[in-house]
Design a protein around this motif. Sequence first.
Motif, mmCIF file in Angstrom:
data_model
loop_
_atom_site.group_PDB
_atom_site.id
_atom_site.type_symbol
_atom_site.label_atom_id
_atom_site.label_comp_id
_atom_site.label_asym_id
_atom_site.label_seq_id
_atom_site.Cartn_x
_atom_site.Cartn_y
_atom_site.Cartn_z
ATOM 1 N N GLU A 1 0.892 -18.152 9.655
ATOM 2 C CA GLU A 1 -0.448 -19.394 10.748
ATOM 3 C C GLU A 1 -1.838 -17.611 10.620
ATOM 4 N N PRO A 2 -2.547 -17.486 10.728
ATOM 5 C CA PRO A 2 -3.176 -15.817 10.707
ATOM 6 C C PRO A 2 -3.396 -16.460 12.200
ATOM 7 N N CYS A 3 -4.083 -17.725 13.407
ATOM 8 C CA CYS A 3 -4.420 -17.092 14.178
ATOM 9 C C CYS A 3 -3.254 -17.713 15.427
ATOM 10 N N LEU A 4 -3.053 -16.426 16.086
ATOM 11 C CA LEU A 4 -1.753 -15.555 16.813
ATOM 12 C C LEU A 4 -2.192 -16.669 18.449
ATOM 13 N N VAL A 5 -1.748 -17.604 19.048
ATOM 14 C CA VAL A 5 -1.507 -17.719 19.876
ATOM 15 C C VAL A 5 -0.072 -17.142 20.967
ATOM 16 N N ASP A 6 -0.931 -17.076 22.448
ATOM 17 C CA ASP A 6 0.311 -16.427 23.982
ATOM 18 C C ASP A 6 1.062 -17.910 23.787
ATOM 19 N N ALA B 1 0.806 -19.818 26.683
ATOM 20 C CA ALA B 1 -0.127 -20.835 27.244
ATOM 21 C C ALA B 1 -1.084 -22.012 25.886
ATOM 22 N N GLY B 2 -0.957 -21.011 24.461
ATOM 23 C CA GLY B 2 -2.154 -21.590 24.165
ATOM 24 C C GLY B 2 -3.272 -20.974 23.477
ATOM 25 N N ASN B 3 -3.572 -19.251 23.960
ATOM 26 C CA ASN B 3 -4.707 -18.526 24.646
ATOM 27 C C ASN B 3 -4.246 -18.037 22.674
ATOM 28 N N LEU B 4 -5.485 -17.514 22.072
ATOM 29 C CA LEU B 4 -5.895 -16.364 20.966
ATOM 30 C C LEU B 4 -5.230 -15.344 21.583
ATOM 31 N N LEU B 5 -4.598 -14.464 20.855
ATOM 32 C CA LEU B 5 -4.642 -13.509 21.397
ATOM 33 C C LEU B 5 -5.182 -12.365 20.274
ATOM 34 N N GLU B 6 -5.553 -11.708 21.326
ATOM 35 C CA GLU B 6 -6.645 -10.472 20.388
ATOM 36 C C GLU B 6 -6.324 -9.610 19.444
ATOM 37 N N ALA B 7 -5.095 -9.757 18.197
ATOM 38 C CA ALA B 7 -5.323 -9.729 17.619
ATOM 39 C C ALA B 7 -5.500 -10.989 16.079
ATOM 40 N N SER B 8 -5.617 -11.904 16.840
ATOM 41 C CA SER B 8 -6.170 -12.845 15.789
ATOM 42 C C SER B 8 -7.370 -12.171 14.525
ATOM 43 N N PRO B 9 -8.078 -12.924 13.405
ATOM 44 C CA PRO B 9 -9.145 -12.984 12.875
ATOM 45 C C PRO B 9 -9.669 -13.107 13.412
ATOM 46 N N ALA B 10 -11.333 -12.743 13.411
ATOM 47 C CA ALA B 10 -12.976 -12.787 13.485
ATOM 48 C C ALA B 10 -12.288 -14.707 13.564
ATOM 49 N N PHE B 11 -12.481 -15.059 12.574
ATOM 50 C CA PHE B 11 -12.866 -16.930 11.937
ATOM 51 C C PHE B 11 -11.810 -17.726 13.122
ATOM 52 N N CYS B 12 -10.869 -17.427 13.511
ATOM 53 C CA CYS B 12 -9.698 -18.672 14.335
ATOM 54 C C CYS B 12 -10.804 -18.581 15.658
ATOM 55 N N GLU B 13 -11.647 -18.026 16.001
ATOM 56 C CA GLU B 13 -12.192 -18.507 17.096
ATOM 57 C C GLU B 13 -13.641 -18.842 17.402
ATOM 58 N N THR B 14 -13.875 -19.429 15.690
ATOM 59 C CA THR B 14 -14.527 -21.009 15.219
ATOM 60 C C THR B 14 -13.455 -22.524 14.935
ATOM 61 N N ARG B 15 -12.594 -21.824 15.267
ATOM 62 C CA ARG B 15 -11.947 -23.386 14.567
ATOM 63 C C ARG B 15 -11.724 -24.014 15.926
#
Length: 161
Positions: free
Chosen positions: A140-145, A147-161
């Motif tokens: 799972e490349p999209c790292l979340v905390d 609360a389900g918020n995307l972590l800063e270390a996640s790749p750029a393509f995770c923001e478009t999901r």
Amino acid sequence: MSVTTEPIIAAPRTGRIDPKYLRSKGSSGSFEMLTWLFMRLSGVLLVVLIFVHLFSNLMVGDGINGIDFGFVAGKWADPFWQFWDLALLWLAMLHGTNGVRTIINDYAERDGVRFWLKMILYVATVVIIVLGTLVIFTFEPCLVDGAGNLLEASPAFCETR
């Protein structure tokens, strides 16, 4: 002093074959023939898989400097590359295991030692194949905390999901 004309070393194939090397009447050798064929076919396929893997990772994009977590995450977001890497893992492990099995059969003289070396080899192979397969399909490349918020270390393509 007498000189003999008899050779010191017998010519090849003139002596009796040691019974431990003779094939039993019920043995057709089909398993060994199939493993021999597998080694040839998997070797050819592995060459293709490895060179495409190396080309796509090292020659396309930023080369070796571009390989990081985001690169692997982006690559494994595509099912094609997941199955490509899975085929590479499985074939490489099975090809290598068969080669080591052959070496064990050739060099381990005692049956007990041969049995345990092959058991260790088979267990290690199964563990690596299972763990590698799990990593490829559960990555799972999209790292979340929490609360389900995307972590800063996640790749750029995770923001478009």
